[in-house]
Motif scaffolding. Structure first.
Motif, PDB file in Angstrom:
ATOM      1  N   THR A  72       0.818  -1.221   0.000  1.00 41.73           N
ATOM      2  CA  THR A  72       0.000   0.000   0.000  1.00 41.73           C
ATOM      3  C   THR A  72       0.858   1.280   0.000  1.00 41.73           C
ATOM      4  O   THR A  72       1.986   1.281   0.481  1.00 41.73           O
TER       5      THR A  72
ATOM      6  N   TRP B 220       1.266   5.679   0.805  1.00 36.34           N
ATOM      7  CA  TRP B 220       1.176   6.522   2.000  1.00 36.34           C
ATOM      8  C   TRP B 220       0.055   7.547   1.943  1.00 36.34           C
ATOM      9  O   TRP B 220      -0.238   8.211   2.925  1.00 36.34           O
ATOM     10  N   ASN B 221      -0.560   7.747   0.764  1.00 32.09           N
ATOM     11  CA  ASN B 221      -1.390   8.953   0.628  1.00 32.09           C
ATOM     12  C   ASN B 221      -2.668   8.930   1.478  1.00 32.09           C
ATOM     13  O   ASN B 221      -3.083   9.969   1.981  1.00 32.09           O
TER      14      ASN B 221
ATOM     15  N   GLN C  48      -6.072   2.840   2.480  1.00 35.74           N
ATOM     16  CA  GLN C  48      -5.490   1.912   1.492  1.00 35.74           C
ATOM     17  C   GLN C  48      -5.327   0.516   2.090  1.00 35.74           C
ATOM     18  O   GLN C  48      -5.461  -0.486   1.393  1.00 35.74           O
TER      19      GLN C  48
ATOM     20  N   LYS D 199       2.506  -5.069   3.454  1.00 33.17           N
ATOM     21  CA  LYS D 199       3.734  -4.266   3.452  1.00 33.17           C
ATOM     22  C   LYS D 199       3.287  -2.826   3.182  1.00 33.17           C
ATOM     23  O   LYS D 199       2.991  -2.454   2.055  1.00 33.17           O
TER      24      LYS D 199
ATOM     25  N   GLU E 182       6.708   3.050   3.281  1.00 31.46           N
ATOM     26  CA  GLU E 182       7.763   3.351   4.250  1.00 31.46           C
ATOM     27  C   GLU E 182       7.560   4.696   4.954  1.00 31.46           C
ATOM     28  O   GLU E 182       8.053   4.884   6.057  1.00 31.46           O
TER      29      GLU E 182
ATOM     30  N   GLY F 225      10.223  -0.663  -0.160  1.00 33.28           N
ATOM     31  CA  GLY F 225       9.556  -1.287  -1.308  1.00 33.28           C
ATOM     32  C   GLY F 225      10.445  -2.254  -2.064  1.00 33.28           C
ATOM     33  O   GLY F 225      10.080  -3.419  -2.263  1.00 33.28           O
TER      34      GLY F 225
ATOM     35  N   PHE G 168      -1.837  -4.437  -5.132  1.00 27.92           N
ATOM     36  CA  PHE G 168      -0.891  -3.323  -5.039  1.00 27.92           C
ATOM     37  C   PHE G 168      -1.599  -2.007  -5.320  1.00 27.92           C
ATOM     38  O   PHE G 168      -2.371  -1.909  -6.276  1.00 27.92           O
ATOM     39  N   THR G 169      -1.332  -1.001  -4.517  1.00 26.57           N
ATOM     40  CA  THR G 169      -1.726   0.369  -4.844  1.00 26.57           C
ATOM     41  C   THR G 169      -0.487   1.230  -4.776  1.00 26.57           C
ATOM     42  O   THR G 169       0.259   1.189  -3.787  1.00 26.57           O
ATOM     43  N   GLY G 170      -0.263   1.995  -5.826  1.00 31.04           N
ATOM     44  CA  GLY G 170       0.921   2.856  -5.844  1.00 31.04           C
ATOM     45  C   GLY G 170       1.159   3.373  -7.242  1.00 31.04           C
ATOM     46  O   GLY G 170       0.224   3.528  -8.031  1.00 31.04           O
ATOM     47  N   SER G 171       2.408   3.631  -7.555  1.00 32.29           N
ATOM     48  CA  SER G 171       2.737   4.260  -8.829  1.00 32.29           C
ATOM     49  C   SER G 171       2.623   3.269  -9.980  1.00 32.29           C
ATOM     50  O   SER G 171       2.767   2.059  -9.802  1.00 32.29           O
TER      51      SER G 171
ATOM     52  N   GLU H 214      -3.964  -0.812  -8.354  1.00 29.65           N
ATOM     53  CA  GLU H 214      -4.612   0.504  -8.310  1.00 29.65           C
ATOM     54  C   GLU H 214      -3.491   1.507  -8.504  1.00 29.65           C
ATOM     55  O   GLU H 214      -2.642   1.674  -7.619  1.00 29.65           O
ATOM     56  N   LEU H 215      -3.474   2.188  -9.661  1.00 33.16           N
ATOM     57  CA  LEU H 215      -2.289   2.988  -9.992  1.00 33.16           C
ATOM     58  C   LEU H 215      -2.610   4.480 -10.080  1.00 33.16           C
ATOM     59  O   LEU H 215      -3.473   4.963  -9.377  1.00 33.16           O
ATOM     60  N   GLY H 216      -1.920   5.163 -10.924  1.00 32.42           N
ATOM     61  CA  GLY H 216      -2.018   6.622 -10.939  1.00 32.42           C
ATOM     62  C   GLY H 216      -3.260   7.128 -11.657  1.00 32.42           C
ATOM     63  O   GLY H 216      -4.077   6.365 -12.167  1.00 32.42           O
TER      64      GLY H 216
ATOM     65  N   CYS I 205      -4.994   9.992  -5.793  1.00 33.09           N
ATOM     66  CA  CYS I 205      -4.812   9.468  -7.159  1.00 33.09           C
ATOM     67  C   CYS I 205      -5.995   9.811  -8.050  1.00 33.09           C
ATOM     68  O   CYS I 205      -5.841   9.961  -9.248  1.00 33.09           O
TER      69      CYS I 205
ATOM     70  N   GLU J 209       1.021  12.529 -13.905  1.00 32.28           N
ATOM     71  CA  GLU J 209       0.475  12.689 -12.567  1.00 32.28           C
ATOM     72  C   GLU J 209       1.470  13.506 -11.728  1.00 32.28           C
ATOM     73  O   GLU J 209       2.648  13.162 -11.645  1.00 32.28           O
TER      74      GLU J 209
HETATM   75  P1  NAD Z   1       5.153   3.667  -4.915  1.00 30.44           P
HETATM   76  O1  NAD Z   1       4.718   2.873  -6.107  1.00 30.44           O
HETATM   77  O2  NAD Z   1       6.506   4.181  -4.870  1.00 30.44           O
HETATM   78  O3  NAD Z   1       4.939   2.838  -3.579  1.00 30.44           O
HETATM   79  C1  NAD Z   1       3.741   2.145  -3.269  1.00 30.44           C
HETATM   80  C2  NAD Z   1       4.091   0.942  -2.422  1.00 30.44           C
HETATM   81  O4  NAD Z   1       4.898   0.055  -3.192  1.00 30.44           O
HETATM   82  C3  NAD Z   1       4.913   1.267  -1.159  1.00 30.44           C
HETATM   83  O5  NAD Z   1       4.528   0.407  -0.116  1.00 30.44           O
HETATM   84  C4  NAD Z   1       6.326   0.943  -1.605  1.00 30.44           C
HETATM   85  O6  NAD Z   1       7.158   0.605  -0.535  1.00 30.44           O
HETATM   86  C5  NAD Z   1       6.094  -0.257  -2.496  1.00 30.44           C
HETATM   87  N1  NAD Z   1       7.147  -0.497  -3.476  1.00 30.44           N
HETATM   88  C6  NAD Z   1       8.026   0.377  -4.022  1.00 30.44           C
HETATM   89  N2  NAD Z   1       8.870  -0.258  -4.860  1.00 30.44           N
HETATM   90  C7  NAD Z   1       8.520  -1.571  -4.855  1.00 30.44           C
HETATM   91  C8  NAD Z   1       8.991  -2.725  -5.524  1.00 30.44           C
HETATM   92  N3  NAD Z   1      10.020  -2.672  -6.369  1.00 30.44           N
HETATM   93  N4  NAD Z   1       8.381  -3.908  -5.286  1.00 30.44           N
HETATM   94  C9  NAD Z   1       7.337  -3.992  -4.436  1.00 30.44           C
HETATM   95  N5  NAD Z   1       6.853  -2.940  -3.772  1.00 30.44           N
HETATM   96  C10 NAD Z   1       7.411  -1.733  -3.980  1.00 30.44           C
HETATM   97  O7  NAD Z   1       4.060   4.817  -4.812  1.00 30.44           O
HETATM   98  P2  NAD Z   1       3.957   5.934  -3.699  1.00 30.44           P
HETATM   99  O8  NAD Z   1       4.914   7.004  -4.040  1.00 30.44           O
HETATM  100  O9  NAD Z   1       4.012   5.346  -2.363  1.00 30.44           O
HETATM  101  O10 NAD Z   1       2.458   6.419  -3.942  1.00 30.44           O
HETATM  102  C11 NAD Z   1       2.117   7.375  -4.877  1.00 30.44           C
HETATM  103  C12 NAD Z   1       1.543   6.745  -6.123  1.00 30.44           C
HETATM  104  O11 NAD Z   1       0.481   5.856  -5.800  1.00 30.44           O
HETATM  105  C13 NAD Z   1       0.938   7.749  -7.030  1.00 30.44           C
HETATM  106  O12 NAD Z   1       1.378   7.520  -8.350  1.00 30.44           O
HETATM  107  C14 NAD Z   1      -0.562   7.499  -6.945  1.00 30.44           C
HETATM  108  O13 NAD Z   1      -1.334   7.829  -8.030  1.00 30.44           O
HETATM  109  C15 NAD Z   1      -0.627   6.076  -6.668  1.00 30.44           C
HETATM  110  N6  NAD Z   1      -1.876   5.771  -5.969  1.00 30.44           N
HETATM  111  C16 NAD Z   1      -2.885   5.145  -6.624  1.00 30.44           C
HETATM  112  C17 NAD Z   1      -4.074   4.874  -6.003  1.00 30.44           C
HETATM  113  C18 NAD Z   1      -5.220   4.184  -6.672  1.00 30.44           C
HETATM  114  O14 NAD Z   1      -6.120   3.749  -5.988  1.00 30.44           O
HETATM  115  N7  NAD Z   1      -5.227   4.034  -7.955  1.00 30.44           N
HETATM  116  C19 NAD Z   1      -4.233   5.237  -4.678  1.00 30.44           C
HETATM  117  C20 NAD Z   1      -3.177   5.885  -4.033  1.00 30.44           C
HETATM  118  C21 NAD Z   1      -2.000   6.139  -4.689  1.00 30.44           C
END
Ligand code: NAD
Length: 465
Positions: free
Chosen positions: A144, A146-147, A152, A170, A173, A203, A221-224, A245-247, A279, A369
């Motif tokens: 997940t 941090w936002n 999340q 996980k 951070e 991550g 996974f939710t993140g970038s 769930e991405l950007g 996001c 984004e």
């Molecule tokens: P990030 O992708 O850097 O990190 C997200 C998670 O992935 C964290 O827990 C991180 O530790 C982990 N991670 C990083 N590298 C990894 C790897 N190589 N393998 C496995 N896990 C890894 O994103 P962020 O900077 O924490 O969050 C911001 C991004 O998240 C923005 O782009 C935003 O749009 C997106 N987001 C999307 C949604 C959605 O629902 N679509 C919701 C919130 C945030």
């Protein structure tokens, strides 16, 4: 400063395998507020084994009993709501009122919605001479961002538990303290040992080990988008299910018949909320050429009012990234009407609420984004042009449409390539599916659709009599 120890594995806080720690920093004053252990592949392995060992019994637990644990989890979160809100404010920088109402209020609602769904969902249905059983997918690896640190987590863990899956989480951070409070609430709720496990860490170390672990059946996974793409590729190679769930780069389309003042004010508030770190934020405002200057003036006034009322962004890297985009907007010829890169205060990762006019669809700030309090206003010539611009990015997570009546706005919304659209300011619905078209992701969270992500079907054919 507080040192937190251990990982929550198999129902107890256990010492981490390694010595490394992560610093937790308050983004409002740049002070280190805590340390948590930085997990390794060894910690992840222990957590996955615990989750796998707990799976058969939890999967066989009657849904009504799983529902009772989820209701207890909702109550445990509610009982700790002040502590959680203060923690979110300390590690994310979110203003206290927003932490209370949204960062804690929303996940309590979502946990409650899954307590109800676990009790009422038909896990079995008859299709002709078959009975179709919906069974838990297995062990879930949840990663997940941090936002919205608690939301999340709950948006993944609650449906997974409702489905009968077990989980290794996980968290990001930057916000591990909220995740630790969540683990304590799970414990207080009487969820059996091993059903939920927490490993904090980096991550590329702990996250990657979890995504690659062969004992994990589904990675959620939710993140970038960049990290999501890698996780999707790893899961694909292992023929493992994945939810991403991405950007986003959502459009707020104001049709000529709309109440312009309301549409612009709500639109600006949407972008500035959570310091732009949402996001699904409507970071592109699309206005008809004839009302364009009027909208720019209204948006500038609305954003200026936010001044010192928004919190910082989460860390120095994010602040520099957002400022980099503001510079890029200026370089590519957009007109800065409010805000800019100048730091509003000496300390803390603050970015001024920023509005750009004369943004054209091809500009970087209209395509990528930013994840900060930056709004781009674009002009369109007619409805077809507005659809083209709104759909003209790689993303498709959310959006908004405003018109004199809902039917006109809804007809336009049906033409958008995006997972959800707010019609004339329609409120966020925590039971409606949330997720992306195109590169905004794969799968849906929340409500019954979110539950379905954690279930697989088995058909039993009986002799026809
Ligand atoms: P990030 O992708 O850097 O990190 C997200 C998670 O992935 C964290 O827990 C991180 O530790 C982990 N991670 C990083 N590298 C990894 C790897 N190589 N393998 C496995 N896990 C890894 O994103 P962020 O900077 O924490 O969050 C911001 C991004 O998240 C923005 O782009 C935003 O749009 C997106 N987001 C999307 C949604 C959605 O629902 N679509 C919701 C919130 C945030």
């Amino acid at each position: 400063m507080k040192a937190h120890e251990g990982m929550y594995i198999a129902g107890a806080w256990r010492p981490a395998a390694g010595e490394d720690v992560l610093e937790v920093v308050n983004p409002a004053d740049e002070q280190v507020i805590a340390h948590v252990p930085a997990g390794t592949a060894e910690d992840v392995d222990a957590a996955v084994r615990a989750a796998r060992a707990a799976l058969p019994a939890w999967a066989a637990t009657p849904p009504a009993e799983r529902a009772a644990r989820l209701a207890a989890l909702r109550d445990a979160l509610a009982a700790r709501k002040d502590e959680i809100a203060e923690t979110v404010t300390a590690e994310l920088g979110s203003p206290p009122a927003f932490s209370q109402a949204v960062h804690v209020g929303l996940p309590i609602l979502v946990a409650g919605s899954y307590a109800e769904l676990a009790a009422s969902h038909p896990f079995e249905e008859k299709v002709g001479h078959s009975v179709v059983h919906q069974e838990p997918i297995g062990v879930v690896g949840a990663i997940t961002p941090w936002n919205y640190p608690l939301h999340q987590i709950v948006a993944k863990v609650a449906p997974a538990l409702a489905a009968g899956c077990t989980v290794v989480l996980k968290p990001a951070e930057d916000t591990p303290l909220t995740a630790r409070l969540f683990a304590e609430a799970v414990h207080e709720a009487g969820v059996p040992a091993g059903v939920f496990n927490l490993v904090t860490g980096l991550g590329p170390v702990a996250g990657q080990a979890l995504a690659e672990h062969e004992g994990v059946d589904l990675v959620s996974f939710t993140g970038s988008t960049a990290v999501g793409r890698r996780i999707g590729a790893t899961a694909g190679a292992a023929v493992k299910k994945v939810a991403l769930e991405l950007g986003g780069k959502s459009a707020n389309v104001i049709l000529p018949s709309a109440d312009l003042v309301k549409a612009v004010n709500v639109g600006v508030a949407n972008v500035m909320s959570n310091s732009g770190q949402t996001c699904s934020a409507w970071t592109r405002m699309l206005v008809h050429r004839e009302r364009y200057e009027e909208a720019v003036e209204l948006a500038a006034a609305a954003a200026a009012k936010y001044g010192d009322r928004i919190g910082p962004v989460v860390n120095a890297r994010q602040r520099d990234r957002v400022r980099g985009y503001i510079d890029k907007g200026l370089e590519e010829g957009a007109r800065l009407v409010v805000g800019g890169t100048e730091p509003p205060v000496a300390r803390g990762y603050f970015v001024r609420p920023t509005v750009f006019a004369d943004v054209t669809p091809g500009m970087t700030i209209a395509q990528e984004e930013i994840f900060g309090p930056v709004l781009s206003i674009l002009a369109y010539e007619d409805e077809d042009d507005a659809v083209r611009i709104a759909n003209g990015t790689v993303y498709g997570l959310a959006g908004a449409v405003w018109a004199a009546d809902d039917a006109e706005a809804a007809a336009f919304a049906r033409r958008l390539d995006t997972g959800q659209v707010d019609i004339n300011g329609g409120r966020f619905n925590p039971s409606a599916p949330f997720g992306g078209y195109k590169q905004s992701g794969v799968g849906r969270e929340l409500g019954a659709h979110g539950l379905a992500e954690y279930l697989q079907t088995k058909s039993l054919q009986f002799q026809e009599r």
